[in-house]
Design a protein around this motif. Structure first.
Motif, PDB file in Angstrom:
ATOM      1  N   ILE A 119       0.862  -1.190   0.000  1.00 36.08           N
ATOM      2  CA  ILE A 119       0.000   0.000   0.000  1.00 36.08           C
ATOM      3  C   ILE A 119       0.892   1.231   0.000  1.00 36.08           C
ATOM      4  N   SER A 120       0.390   2.321  -0.573  1.00 37.10           N
ATOM      5  CA  SER A 120       1.169   3.559  -0.578  1.00 37.10           C
ATOM      6  C   SER A 120       0.251   4.769  -0.466  1.00 37.10           C
ATOM      7  N   PHE A 121       0.790   5.838   0.095  1.00 34.74           N
ATOM      8  CA  PHE A 121       0.097   7.116   0.192  1.00 34.74           C
ATOM      9  C   PHE A 121       1.108   8.211  -0.135  1.00 34.74           C
ATOM     10  N   GLY A 122       0.673   9.223  -0.856  1.00 32.98           N
ATOM     11  CA  GLY A 122       1.555  10.338  -1.153  1.00 32.98           C
ATOM     12  C   GLY A 122       2.536  10.034  -2.263  1.00 32.98           C
ATOM     13  N   GLU A 123       3.502  10.927  -2.422  1.00 36.42           N
ATOM     14  CA  GLU A 123       4.517  10.775  -3.457  1.00 36.42           C
ATOM     15  C   GLU A 123       5.739  10.098  -2.860  1.00 36.42           C
ATOM     16  N   CYS A 124       5.889   8.817  -3.145  1.00 34.16           N
ATOM     17  CA  CYS A 124       6.959   8.003  -2.566  1.00 34.16           C
ATOM     18  C   CYS A 124       8.127   7.902  -3.553  1.00 34.16           C
ATOM     19  N   VAL A 125       9.325   8.017  -3.034  1.00 26.31           N
ATOM     20  CA  VAL A 125      10.525   8.036  -3.867  1.00 26.31           C
ATOM     21  C   VAL A 125      11.377   6.794  -3.610  1.00 26.31           C
ATOM     22  N   ASN A 126      11.801   6.172  -4.714  1.00 31.03           N
ATOM     23  CA  ASN A 126      12.758   5.070  -4.652  1.00 31.03           C
ATOM     24  C   ASN A 126      12.295   3.907  -3.769  1.00 31.03           C
ATOM     25  N   VAL A 127      11.043   3.507  -3.946  1.00 24.69           N
ATOM     26  CA  VAL A 127      10.524   2.383  -3.165  1.00 24.69           C
ATOM     27  C   VAL A 127      10.841   1.072  -3.875  1.00 24.69           C
ATOM     28  N   GLU A 128      10.936   0.022  -3.100  1.00 26.81           N
ATOM     29  CA  GLU A 128      11.198  -1.302  -3.656  1.00 26.81           C
ATOM     30  C   GLU A 128       9.872  -2.040  -3.803  1.00 26.81           C
ATOM     31  N   PRO A 129       9.412  -2.246  -5.032  1.00 25.49           N
ATOM     32  CA  PRO A 129       8.094  -2.834  -5.244  1.00 25.49           C
ATOM     33  C   PRO A 129       8.058  -4.327  -4.937  1.00 25.49           C
ATOM     34  N   VAL A 130       6.851  -4.839  -4.798  1.00 27.18           N
ATOM     35  CA  VAL A 130       6.659  -6.283  -4.679  1.00 27.18           C
ATOM     36  C   VAL A 130       6.857  -6.901  -6.058  1.00 27.18           C
ATOM     37  N   ARG A 131       7.684  -7.925  -6.124  1.00 35.74           N
ATOM     38  CA  ARG A 131       7.897  -8.622  -7.399  1.00 35.74           C
ATOM     39  C   ARG A 131       6.724  -9.554  -7.602  1.00 35.74           C
ATOM     40  N   PHE A 132       5.784  -9.092  -8.381  1.00 31.57           N
ATOM     41  CA  PHE A 132       4.484  -9.749  -8.531  1.00 31.57           C
ATOM     42  C   PHE A 132       4.569 -11.001  -9.412  1.00 31.57           C
ATOM     43  N   ASP A 133       5.239 -10.891 -10.547  1.00 31.25           N
ATOM     44  CA  ASP A 133       5.318 -12.010 -11.495  1.00 31.25           C
ATOM     45  C   ASP A 133       6.721 -12.046 -12.092  1.00 31.25           C
ATOM     46  N   THR A 134       7.483 -13.074 -11.744  1.00 30.89           N
ATOM     47  CA  THR A 134       8.874 -13.159 -12.202  1.00 30.89           C
ATOM     48  C   THR A 134       8.985 -13.631 -13.655  1.00 30.89           C
ATOM     49  N   ILE A 135       7.907 -14.165 -14.209  1.00 32.86           N
ATOM     50  CA  ILE A 135       7.917 -14.619 -15.599  1.00 32.86           C
ATOM     51  C   ILE A 135       7.599 -13.459 -16.555  1.00 32.86           C
ATOM     52  N   LYS A 136       6.608 -12.654 -16.154  1.00 36.44           N
ATOM     53  CA  LYS A 136       6.210 -11.530 -16.995  1.00 36.44           C
ATOM     54  C   LYS A 136       6.881 -10.229 -16.559  1.00 36.44           C
ATOM     55  N   PHE A 137       7.712 -10.283 -15.499  1.00 37.55           N
ATOM     56  CA  PHE A 137       8.474  -9.124 -15.003  1.00 37.55           C
ATOM     57  C   PHE A 137       7.541  -7.978 -14.568  1.00 37.55           C
ATOM     58  N   ILE A 138       6.510  -8.352 -13.812  1.00 40.45           N
ATOM     59  CA  ILE A 138       5.531  -7.385 -13.331  1.00 40.45           C
ATOM     60  C   ILE A 138       5.776  -7.101 -11.853  1.00 40.45           C
ATOM     61  N   TYR A 139       5.625  -5.828 -11.474  1.00 43.66           N
ATOM     62  CA  TYR A 139       5.837  -5.381 -10.099  1.00 43.66           C
ATOM     63  C   TYR A 139       4.608  -4.593  -9.635  1.00 43.66           C
ATOM     64  N   GLN A 140       4.361  -4.619  -8.321  1.00 41.67           N
ATOM     65  CA  GLN A 140       3.217  -3.878  -7.776  1.00 41.67           C
ATOM     66  C   GLN A 140       3.652  -3.012  -6.607  1.00 41.67           C
ATOM     67  N   VAL A 141       3.089  -1.791  -6.555  1.00 45.89           N
ATOM     68  CA  VAL A 141       3.417  -0.855  -5.474  1.00 45.89           C
ATOM     69  C   VAL A 141       2.199  -0.482  -4.627  1.00 45.89           C
ATOM     70  N   ASN A 142       1.002  -0.763  -5.140  1.00 49.89           N
ATOM     71  CA  ASN A 142      -0.201  -0.467  -4.358  1.00 49.89           C
ATOM     72  C   ASN A 142      -1.340  -1.345  -4.857  1.00 49.89           C
ATOM     73  N   ALA A 143      -1.854  -2.190  -3.976  1.00 48.22           N
ATOM     74  CA  ALA A 143      -2.960  -3.075  -4.328  1.00 48.22           C
ATOM     75  C   ALA A 143      -4.287  -2.571  -3.773  1.00 48.22           C
ATOM     76  N   TYR A 144      -4.277  -1.375  -3.178  1.00 48.67           N
ATOM     77  CA  TYR A 144      -5.473  -0.852  -2.524  1.00 48.67           C
ATOM     78  C   TYR A 144      -6.108   0.318  -3.270  1.00 48.67           C
ATOM     79  N   ALA A 145      -5.336   1.000  -4.105  1.00 49.84           N
ATOM     80  CA  ALA A 145      -5.857   2.160  -4.828  1.00 49.84           C
ATOM     81  C   ALA A 145      -5.008   2.412  -6.067  1.00 49.84           C
TER      82      ALA A 145
END
Length: 332
Positions: free
Chosen positions: A165-191
């Motif tokens: 989850i994230s709020f505001g303008e976040c800098v240099n965050v380490e995202p969740v590695r969502f899918d290692t095959i398709k190289f997809i990352y997620q930073v907010n699953a709530y909004a």
């Protein structure tokens, strides 16, 4: 003589229905028992004593409040022996105080909030603690995990992992590695959250090749190595190739004040908007919050309030406020 009235919405564990319990001071006569068309059982022997702490180590600290406890008597005469079978823990309670003999309309409300469990000290006495309206903040921020069933729930490899989850303008965050095959990352699953920049080992990958409107569209993009695309609606981005051992980070979100973040956190606890004061919208100091591991909402609210030189307080109606902790008066 002073009287105290308490109304509690306890729960009958057998029927799951609300059982309203009303109490008055043990010394109350008829004029302090029959009020507002209701009967208030004269059982309270000890009034709650409040205490406040906001100073330590020579400086102000996030405000902590103790609302005290209520002591009462149990007896067959009062027909309240069954109260111990009700579920008081987490129930809503309201307290009024007034002079004996005055109408209920002349009583003053002094408390609205949660209470703790009903504790029977012995067969004739019991007690419960007042926890305040802010007790509802004592829950974990992250309450969603990946189901691992595909789509937005991710592959089976991340089943049970907490969603970020994230709020505001976040800098240099380490995202969740969502899918290692398709190289997809997620930073907010709530909004929905914009992805402002992506970095590979601190090197910018430049502007996104495209901005996808959905997760399905993000997956279907024909990206080339070195390219990336974002999907703000899902709080995600995708790389065009395997990053290998490079550390992937991102700049995300839009500006928010610390008080606004505190307000959003309060809402996430389930507190209704009517109990969130306008002071949560009056801050000017910008801040950000990004979480992939859990934290208690109440601790975060106090932290972000304090960052704005505010203290989290609750009034007698159970409304949460952010009060300034420094003087606005000019020195003489």
């Amino acid at each position: 003589m002073r009287n105290i009235l308490i109304e509690i919405s306890a729960v009958n564990p057998d029927t799951k229905l609300i059982n309203v319990v009303r109490l008055s001071a043990a010394h109350a006569k008829a004029e302090g028992v029959f009020l507002d068309g209701k009967v208030w059982v004269p059982a309270i022997t000890g009034d709650p004593e409040h205490s406040i702490s906001y100073w330590g180590d020579g400086r102000t600290q996030p405000l902590t409040v103790s609302y005290g406890q209520v002591d009462l008597i149990l007896s067959r005469t009062l027909d309240n022996k069954h109260w111990g079978k009700l579920d008081f823990d987490g129930a809503d309670a309201t307290i009024w105080v007034g002079e004996m003999g005055v109408p209920f309309s002349a009583y003053r409300q002094t408390y609205a909030g949660k209470i703790g469990p009903f504790i029977e000290a012995d067969s004739r006495t019991a007690r419960f603690s007042l926890l305040g309206a802010e007790a509802q903040l004592n829950r974990e921020l992250l309450d969603r995990t990946y189901a691992g069933t595909g789509g937005l729930e991710g592959p089976s490899a991340i089943t049970g992992k907490l969603k970020p989850i994230s709020f505001g303008e976040c800098v240099n965050v380490e995202p969740v590695r969502f899918d290692t095959i398709k190289f997809i990352y997620q930073v907010n699953a709530y909004a929905a959250t914009p992805i402002n920049a992506v970095y590979s080992s601190a090197l910018s990958l430049g502007a996104p090749a495209t901005v996808a409107t959905s997760y399905a569209a993000l997956v279907a993009l024909p990206l080339k190595p070195g390219e990336w695309a974002s999907c703000p609606s899902a709080g995600m981005f995708r790389l065009g190739g395997d990053p290998g051992n490079a550390k992937i980070t991102a700049d995300i979100g839009t500006p928010m004040t610390a008080t606004a973040i505190a307000g959003e956190l309060v809402k996430r606890s389930g507190i209704v908007p009517a109990r969130i004061a306008s002071s949560f919208t009056t801050g000017t100091r910008l801040a950000s919050l990004y979480k992939t591991e859990n934290a208690t909402i109440g601790d975060l609210v106090r932290e972000y309030a304090f960052a704005s030189s505010r203290l989290l307080i609750t009034d007698s109606k159970g409304v949460l406020h952010l009060a300034p902790n420094n003087s606005t008066k000019a020195p003489r």
